[in-house]
Design a protein around this motif. Structure first.
Motif, PDB file in Angstrom:
ATOM      1  N   THR A 251     -16.985 -20.478 -43.377  1.00 58.22           N
ATOM      2  CA  THR A 251     -16.709 -20.842 -42.199  1.00 58.22           C
ATOM      3  C   THR A 251     -15.233 -20.483 -42.246  1.00 58.22           C
ATOM      4  OG1 THR A 251     -15.936 -23.073 -42.726  1.00 58.22           O
ATOM      5  CG2 THR A 251     -18.407 -22.765 -41.866  1.00 58.22           C
ATOM      6  N   GLY A 252     -14.916 -20.015 -40.903  1.00 61.05           N
ATOM      7  CA  GLY A 252     -13.410 -19.679 -40.623  1.00 61.05           C
ATOM      8  C   GLY A 252     -12.562 -20.856 -40.404  1.00 61.05           C
ATOM      9  N   ALA A 253     -11.295 -20.853 -39.999  1.00 65.01           N
ATOM     10  CA  ALA A 253     -10.428 -21.904 -39.879  1.00 65.01           C
ATOM     11  C   ALA A 253     -10.799 -22.496 -38.522  1.00 65.01           C
ATOM     12  CB  ALA A 253      -8.949 -21.408 -39.792  1.00 65.01           C
ATOM     13  N   GLU A 254     -10.574 -23.849 -38.555  1.00 69.81           N
ATOM     14  CA  GLU A 254     -10.626 -24.631 -37.386  1.00 69.81           C
ATOM     15  C   GLU A 254      -9.599 -24.123 -36.191  1.00 69.81           C
ATOM     16  OE1 GLU A 254      -9.918 -29.191 -36.001  1.00 69.81           O
ATOM     17  OE2 GLU A 254     -11.156 -29.098 -37.639  1.00 69.81           O
ATOM     18  N   LYS A 255     -10.050 -23.958 -34.892  1.00 64.82           N
ATOM     19  CA  LYS A 255      -9.486 -23.496 -33.974  1.00 64.82           C
ATOM     20  C   LYS A 255      -9.784 -24.353 -32.701  1.00 64.82           C
ATOM     21  CE  LYS A 255     -10.493 -18.939 -35.405  1.00 64.82           C
ATOM     22  NZ  LYS A 255     -11.731 -17.715 -35.022  1.00 64.82           N
ATOM     23  N   GLU A 256      -8.756 -24.590 -31.744  1.00 65.74           N
ATOM     24  CA  GLU A 256      -8.757 -25.051 -30.565  1.00 65.74           C
ATOM     25  C   GLU A 256     -10.096 -24.435 -29.797  1.00 65.74           C
ATOM     26  OE1 GLU A 256      -5.581 -26.485 -27.994  1.00 65.74           O
ATOM     27  OE2 GLU A 256      -4.201 -26.671 -29.817  1.00 65.74           O
ATOM     28  N   ALA A 257     -10.964 -25.233 -29.100  1.00 70.02           N
ATOM     29  CA  ALA A 257     -11.971 -24.621 -28.373  1.00 70.02           C
ATOM     30  C   ALA A 257     -11.383 -23.910 -27.338  1.00 70.02           C
ATOM     31  CB  ALA A 257     -12.719 -26.056 -27.720  1.00 70.02           C
ATOM     32  N   THR A 258     -12.457 -22.773 -26.931  1.00 71.40           N
ATOM     33  CA  THR A 258     -12.191 -21.894 -25.601  1.00 71.40           C
ATOM     34  C   THR A 258     -13.141 -22.173 -24.689  1.00 71.40           C
ATOM     35  OG1 THR A 258     -13.563 -20.384 -26.877  1.00 71.40           O
ATOM     36  CG2 THR A 258     -11.267 -20.145 -27.443  1.00 71.40           C
ATOM     37  N   PRO A 259     -12.829 -21.828 -23.718  1.00 69.94           N
ATOM     38  CA  PRO A 259     -13.906 -21.935 -22.495  1.00 69.94           C
ATOM     39  C   PRO A 259     -15.458 -21.022 -23.045  1.00 69.94           C
ATOM     40  CG  PRO A 259     -11.697 -20.913 -21.509  1.00 69.94           C
ATOM     41  CD  PRO A 259     -11.829 -21.110 -23.058  1.00 69.94           C
ATOM     42  N   GLU A 260     -15.411 -20.226 -23.792  1.00 72.56           N
ATOM     43  CA  GLU A 260     -16.677 -19.666 -24.346  1.00 72.56           C
ATOM     44  C   GLU A 260     -17.418 -20.681 -25.075  1.00 72.56           C
ATOM     45  OE1 GLU A 260     -18.540 -16.266 -27.466  1.00 72.56           O
ATOM     46  OE2 GLU A 260     -16.128 -16.585 -27.374  1.00 72.56           O
TER      47      GLU A 260
ATOM     48  N   LEU B  11     -18.803 -34.288 -22.317  1.00 71.99           N
ATOM     49  CA  LEU B  11     -19.124 -33.390 -23.346  1.00 71.99           C
ATOM     50  C   LEU B  11     -18.351 -32.405 -23.542  1.00 71.99           C
ATOM     51  CD1 LEU B  11     -22.904 -33.445 -23.272  1.00 71.99           C
ATOM     52  CD2 LEU B  11     -21.475 -34.341 -24.894  1.00 71.99           C
ATOM     53  N   GLN B  12     -17.026 -32.773 -23.956  1.00 73.80           N
ATOM     54  CA  GLN B  12     -15.802 -31.701 -23.894  1.00 73.80           C
ATOM     55  C   GLN B  12     -15.574 -31.241 -25.469  1.00 73.80           C
ATOM     56  OE1 GLN B  12     -14.031 -30.593 -21.014  1.00 73.80           O
ATOM     57  NE2 GLN B  12     -13.185 -29.178 -22.568  1.00 73.80           N
ATOM     58  N   ALA B  13     -15.626 -29.705 -25.684  1.00 76.26           N
ATOM     59  CA  ALA B  13     -15.350 -29.162 -26.791  1.00 76.26           C
ATOM     60  C   ALA B  13     -13.952 -29.224 -27.035  1.00 76.26           C
ATOM     61  CB  ALA B  13     -15.902 -27.680 -26.978  1.00 76.26           C
ATOM     62  N   THR B  14     -13.388 -29.519 -28.304  1.00 72.47           N
ATOM     63  CA  THR B  14     -11.965 -29.812 -28.393  1.00 72.47           C
ATOM     64  C   THR B  14     -11.681 -28.692 -29.487  1.00 72.47           C
ATOM     65  OG1 THR B  14     -12.148 -31.497 -29.946  1.00 72.47           O
ATOM     66  CG2 THR B  14     -11.857 -31.935 -27.530  1.00 72.47           C
ATOM     67  N   HIS B  15     -12.556 -28.436 -30.647  1.00 72.98           N
ATOM     68  CA  HIS B  15     -12.089 -27.733 -31.776  1.00 72.98           C
ATOM     69  C   HIS B  15     -13.405 -27.018 -32.287  1.00 72.98           C
ATOM     70  CE1 HIS B  15      -8.612 -30.191 -31.359  1.00 72.98           C
ATOM     71  NE2 HIS B  15      -7.916 -29.211 -32.072  1.00 72.98           N
ATOM     72  N   TYR B  16     -13.419 -26.019 -33.057  1.00 69.38           N
ATOM     73  CA  TYR B  16     -14.515 -25.325 -33.505  1.00 69.38           C
ATOM     74  C   TYR B  16     -14.309 -24.590 -34.915  1.00 69.38           C
ATOM     75  CZ  TYR B  16     -13.179 -20.490 -31.608  1.00 69.38           C
ATOM     76  OH  TYR B  16     -12.787 -19.534 -31.386  1.00 69.38           O
ATOM     77  N   LYS B  17     -15.336 -24.293 -35.503  1.00 68.07           N
ATOM     78  CA  LYS B  17     -15.483 -23.545 -36.531  1.00 68.07           C
ATOM     79  C   LYS B  17     -16.419 -22.469 -36.499  1.00 68.07           C
ATOM     80  CE  LYS B  17     -13.051 -26.067 -40.370  1.00 68.07           C
ATOM     81  NZ  LYS B  17     -13.412 -26.479 -41.834  1.00 68.07           N
ATOM     82  N   THR B  18     -16.419 -21.364 -36.892  1.00 67.69           N
ATOM     83  CA  THR B  18     -17.556 -20.089 -36.849  1.00 67.69           C
ATOM     84  C   THR B  18     -18.192 -19.821 -38.194  1.00 67.69           C
ATOM     85  OG1 THR B  18     -16.230 -18.489 -36.729  1.00 67.69           O
ATOM     86  CG2 THR B  18     -17.121 -19.295 -34.474  1.00 67.69           C
TER      87      THR B  18
ATOM     88  N   VAL C  99     -18.852 -27.465 -33.734  1.00 66.80           N
ATOM     89  CA  VAL C  99     -17.884 -27.700 -32.734  1.00 66.80           C
ATOM     90  C   VAL C  99     -17.475 -29.440 -32.488  1.00 66.80           C
ATOM     91  CG1 VAL C  99     -17.589 -27.749 -30.016  1.00 66.80           C
ATOM     92  CG2 VAL C  99     -18.888 -25.922 -31.245  1.00 66.80           C
ATOM     93  N   ARG C 100     -16.173 -29.718 -32.475  1.00 65.14           N
ATOM     94  CA  ARG C 100     -16.238 -31.140 -32.203  1.00 65.14           C
ATOM     95  C   ARG C 100     -16.071 -31.383 -30.774  1.00 65.14           C
ATOM     96  NH1 ARG C 100     -11.229 -31.362 -34.433  1.00 65.14           N
ATOM     97  NH2 ARG C 100     -11.868 -32.115 -36.631  1.00 65.14           N
ATOM     98  N   VAL C 101     -17.004 -32.479 -30.209  1.00 70.42           N
ATOM     99  CA  VAL C 101     -17.185 -32.499 -28.868  1.00 70.42           C
ATOM    100  C   VAL C 101     -16.846 -33.956 -28.555  1.00 70.42           C
ATOM    101  CG1 VAL C 101     -18.957 -32.633 -27.020  1.00 70.42           C
ATOM    102  CG2 VAL C 101     -19.093 -30.871 -28.743  1.00 70.42           C
TER     103      VAL C 101
ATOM    104  N   LEU D 114     -13.722 -31.197 -39.297  1.00 70.72           N
ATOM    105  CA  LEU D 114     -14.903 -30.625 -38.809  1.00 70.72           C
ATOM    106  C   LEU D 114     -15.143 -29.524 -39.952  1.00 70.72           C
ATOM    107  CD1 LEU D 114     -16.777 -29.851 -36.378  1.00 70.72           C
ATOM    108  CD2 LEU D 114     -14.802 -28.005 -35.711  1.00 70.72           C
ATOM    109  N   GLU D 115     -16.469 -29.718 -40.424  1.00 67.96           N
ATOM    110  CA  GLU D 115     -16.980 -28.897 -41.659  1.00 67.96           C
ATOM    111  C   GLU D 115     -18.248 -28.407 -41.537  1.00 67.96           C
ATOM    112  OE1 GLU D 115     -16.177 -31.381 -44.826  1.00 67.96           O
ATOM    113  OE2 GLU D 115     -17.799 -32.640 -44.250  1.00 67.96           O
ATOM    114  N   TYR D 116     -18.950 -27.542 -42.302  1.00 70.66           N
ATOM    115  CA  TYR D 116     -20.180 -27.007 -42.230  1.00 70.66           C
ATOM    116  C   TYR D 116     -20.909 -28.072 -42.457  1.00 70.66           C
ATOM    117  CZ  TYR D 116     -24.305 -24.711 -44.090  1.00 70.66           C
ATOM    118  OH  TYR D 116     -25.669 -24.267 -44.212  1.00 70.66           O
ATOM    119  N   PHE D 117     -22.296 -28.120 -41.948  1.00 68.17           N
ATOM    120  CA  PHE D 117     -23.216 -28.990 -42.019  1.00 68.17           C
ATOM    121  C   PHE D 117     -24.663 -28.317 -42.025  1.00 68.17           C
ATOM    122  CE2 PHE D 117     -22.306 -30.181 -38.058  1.00 68.17           C
ATOM    123  CZ  PHE D 117     -23.552 -30.129 -37.182  1.00 68.17           C
ATOM    124  N   ASP D 118     -25.697 -28.533 -42.752  1.00 64.32           N
ATOM    125  CA  ASP D 118     -26.976 -27.898 -42.515  1.00 64.32           C
ATOM    126  C   ASP D 118     -27.729 -28.410 -41.339  1.00 64.32           C
ATOM    127  OD1 ASP D 118     -26.849 -26.665 -45.304  1.00 64.32           O
ATOM    128  OD2 ASP D 118     -27.936 -28.659 -46.037  1.00 64.32           O
TER     129      ASP D 118
END
Length: 110
Positions: free
Chosen positions: A11-20, A43-50, A60-62, A101-105
């Motif tokens: 996973t990449g680094a945690e980033k602030e959520a975007t409109p996408e 249900l507002q996305a705040t941060h994410y990793k890909t 996504v942290r929601v 926020l971390e990887y999960f199955d």
């Protein structure tokens, strides 16, 4: 500065959520509400990793209201289709925003 390549599987680094990212959450909203067994106040996305796979996994942290958050796994195929693949912390009504926020199955299948 050196460019750092994202290795497939990591996973990449945690980033602030975007409109996408918010749009992805909205695309899986019905499945997410069903997985949470409730309709959250928000249900507002705040941060994410890909994670690069055969498409892209989004972790996504929601924000679901009352300073509570769930972590959501959303899969977006290269074709553009979007599916909810998992939810963490919904069974306890959410956790604080400091929960890493971390990887999960995948824990939801259609």
């Amino acid at each position: 500065a050196r460019d750092i390549a994202i290795m497939p599987g990591g996973t990449g680094a945690e980033k602030e959520a975007t409109p996408e990212v918010q749009a992805l959450v909205e695309q899986v909203e019905d499945d997410l509400v069903a997985a949470l067994f409730q309709s959250p106040a928000t249900l507002q996305a705040t941060h994410y990793k890909t994670q690069v796979v055969a498409g892209m996994n989004y972790f996504v942290r929601v924000h679901v209201g009352d300073d509570k958050y769930v972590h959501v796994r959303i899969y977006k195929h290269f074709s553009g289709s979007v599916e909810l693949h998992g939810v963490r912390h919904g069974e306890v009504g959410g956790v604080g925003d400091q929960e890493e926020l971390e990887y999960f199955d995948q824990n939801i299948t259609k």
